[in-house]
Design a protein around this motif. Structure first.
Motif, PDB file in Angstrom:
ATOM      1  N   ASP A  46      41.023  17.638 -15.543  1.00 49.48           N
ATOM      2  CA  ASP A  46      40.464  18.154 -14.289  1.00 49.48           C
ATOM      3  C   ASP A  46      39.092  18.755 -14.551  1.00 49.48           C
ATOM      4  O   ASP A  46      38.849  19.336 -15.602  1.00 49.48           O
ATOM      5  N   ARG A  47      38.209  18.613 -13.605  1.00 40.36           N
ATOM      6  CA  ARG A  47      36.842  19.130 -13.734  1.00 40.36           C
ATOM      7  C   ARG A  47      36.590  20.185 -12.659  1.00 40.36           C
ATOM      8  O   ARG A  47      35.909  19.947 -11.686  1.00 40.36           O
ATOM      9  N   GLY A  48      37.145  21.368 -12.836  1.00 40.41           N
ATOM     10  CA  GLY A  48      37.067  22.421 -11.845  1.00 40.41           C
ATOM     11  C   GLY A  48      35.887  23.354 -11.979  1.00 40.41           C
ATOM     12  O   GLY A  48      35.851  24.410 -11.372  1.00 40.41           O
ATOM     13  N   ALA A  49      34.909  22.984 -12.785  1.00 47.64           N
ATOM     14  CA  ALA A  49      33.727  23.821 -12.964  1.00 47.64           C
ATOM     15  C   ALA A  49      32.677  23.373 -11.958  1.00 47.64           C
ATOM     16  O   ALA A  49      32.001  22.382 -12.152  1.00 47.64           O
ATOM     17  N   ARG A  50      32.581  24.090 -10.860  1.00 49.86           N
ATOM     18  CA  ARG A  50      31.627  23.723  -9.812  1.00 49.86           C
ATOM     19  C   ARG A  50      30.390  24.606  -9.884  1.00 49.86           C
ATOM     20  O   ARG A  50      30.403  25.664 -10.482  1.00 49.86           O
TER      21      ARG A  50
END
Length: 150
Positions: free
Chosen positions: A52-56
């Motif tokens: 998951d790429r939850g770094a916005r």
């Protein structure tokens, strides 16, 4: 924003754990009352997946993701005019899990007031509330926000 560091790990091409991101570019915003919010992680849905790429980056919304959670760092400045302050009770369609890292906050509810200091936590499941910092130093909180079932 304070430029707090966020390090994210993952798996490298060799199959070993490694740092995949190390920097200060977190999603964030400064509210009108001087409080600031930085988003550490945005999880679109749970259960989470290792990739998951939850770094916005960009502005933070107060709402949680519809099927996930968000972890945020919140800095609340001390009251400039404590005698003038009145609670602005409100509710969110979210469950907040708040832990005070430093400083202190007063949490106002419809029939109670709770003073929290470093290492204290409170769970606010969509109930009426407001926060203020009665201390002399900024209060730093970490909070995780989850959506509530309708």
């Amino acid at each position: 924003m304070t430029g707090n560091r966020r390090v994210i790990t993952g798996v490298g091409p060799d199959g070993r754990s490694t740092v995949v991101s190390d920097g200060v570019a977190m999603a964030g915003t400064t509210r009108l009352d001087g409080a600031s919010v930085e988003e550490i992680w945005w999880q679109d849905s749970v259960p989470a997946h290792a990739d998951d790429r939850g770094a916005r980056e960009g502005d933070v919304s107060t709402a949680p993701p519809p099927s996930g959670a968000a972890v945020r760092l919140f800095v609340l400045p001390p009251d400039e005019e404590p005698g003038e302050w009145r609670p602005n009770l409100h509710r969110n369609e979210a469950l907040h899990v708040i832990t005070v890292l430093s400083g202190e906050i007063a949490v106002y509810l419809e029939s109670d007031e709770v003073l929290l200091r470093a290492r204290d936590s409170i769970v606010v499941p969509g109930t009426m509330h407001d926060l203020r910092n009665p201390g002399r130093e900024p209060a730093t909180l970490v909070y995780t926000v989850f959506p509530l079932c309708q």
